[in-house]
Design a protein around this motif. Structure first.
Motif, PDB file in Angstrom:
ATOM      1  N   THR A  54     -10.796 -36.815   4.563  1.00 30.28           N
ATOM      2  CA  THR A  54     -10.753 -36.044   3.316  1.00 30.28           C
ATOM      3  C   THR A  54     -10.863 -34.556   3.604  1.00 30.28           C
ATOM      4  O   THR A  54     -10.107 -33.744   3.056  1.00 30.28           O
ATOM      5  CB  THR A  54     -11.883 -36.486   2.374  1.00 30.28           C
ATOM      6  N   THR A  55     -11.779 -34.188   4.486  1.00 30.18           N
ATOM      7  CA  THR A  55     -11.952 -32.782   4.853  1.00 30.18           C
ATOM      8  C   THR A  55     -10.708 -32.257   5.555  1.00 30.18           C
ATOM      9  O   THR A  55     -10.256 -31.144   5.276  1.00 30.18           O
ATOM     10  CB  THR A  55     -13.200 -32.610   5.744  1.00 30.18           C
TER      11      THR A  55
ATOM     12  N   GLN B  28      -8.037 -31.525   2.990  1.00 31.39           N
ATOM     13  CA  GLN B  28      -8.338 -30.287   2.260  1.00 31.39           C
ATOM     14  C   GLN B  28      -8.003 -29.059   3.103  1.00 31.39           C
ATOM     15  O   GLN B  28      -7.398 -28.097   2.605  1.00 31.39           O
ATOM     16  CB  GLN B  28      -9.818 -30.253   1.861  1.00 31.39           C
TER      17      GLN B  28
ATOM     18  N   ASN C  69      -4.204 -28.605   3.507  1.00 28.85           N
ATOM     19  CA  ASN C  69      -3.537 -28.197   2.277  1.00 28.85           C
ATOM     20  C   ASN C  69      -3.623 -26.699   2.020  1.00 28.85           C
ATOM     21  O   ASN C  69      -2.825 -26.167   1.248  1.00 28.85           O
ATOM     22  CB  ASN C  69      -4.093 -28.969   1.078  1.00 28.85           C
TER      23      ASN C  69
END
Length: 180
Positions: free
Chosen positions: A39-40, A43, A46
């Motif tokens: 998930t990190t 992020q 992105n």
């Protein structure tokens, strides 16, 4: 600079200081909280302007976990580098072949004996983020295993990030391009 100063104060001096941007983070895959290194990484990818991944091991499922982000980055004209190895014969030939088909990623293989690094560097508009720890680019490491990683943020001229970047560049220059 203000955000970074508050983040560092919160992380290293007083945890009660209000800060929600650029905070250092200790990352441990936690399925109960749906909190994962993956998930990190999503992020960070992105919002990056370039990236440099240095990991000993890459599996097809680990690569598949970031392929959508890599494709989005390619559409935005953002490129990056991946430095990996043949250490212990772990990396899958299929993953190496897949890496060669990603247009915005340059890949090199370290000749260093015992190459076992695990770091992810993201260049942002006004800072850099580096994640270092125990996680290779495998689905197990990104989401399942009990892995420890630390995310740090720095201004471009910070000593630690400069040292990390210089080291990555040296390792990159000593490595050989991945070919078919």
């Amino acid at each position: 600079m203000e955000y970074l100063e508050r983040a560092l104060q919160k992380a290293f001096i007083d945890k009660t200081i209000a800060s929600d941007k650029l905070n250092p983070k200790f990352i441990v895959n936690n399925p109960e909280k749906k909190d994962y290194l993956l998930t990190t990484l999503h992020q960070e990818m992105n919002s990056c302007q370039s990236f440099f991944i240095s990991v000993a091991f890459i599996t097809q499922d680990g690569l598949n976990a970031i392929k959508a982000q890599l494709a989005d980055l390619a559409e935005r004209g953002i490129a990056g580098k991946i430095l990996t190895s043949t250490y212990l014969g772990f990396n899958e030939p299929k993953a190496f072949a897949s890496l060669l088909n990603i247009p915005n990623v340059e890949v090199r293989i370290s000749p260093k004996k015992g190459f076992h690094s695990k770091g992810y560097l993201f260049d942002k508009e006004d800072h850099k983020t580096f994640i270092i720890g125990s996680s290779n680019l495998t689905m197990s490491a990104l989401k399942l295993n009990y892995e420890w990683n630390v995310k740090l943020t720095s201004n471009d001229n910070g000593e630690m990030i400069s040292t990390i970047e210089e080291h990555l560049i040296q390792e990159w220059e000593a490595a050989v391009p991945l070919t078919r």
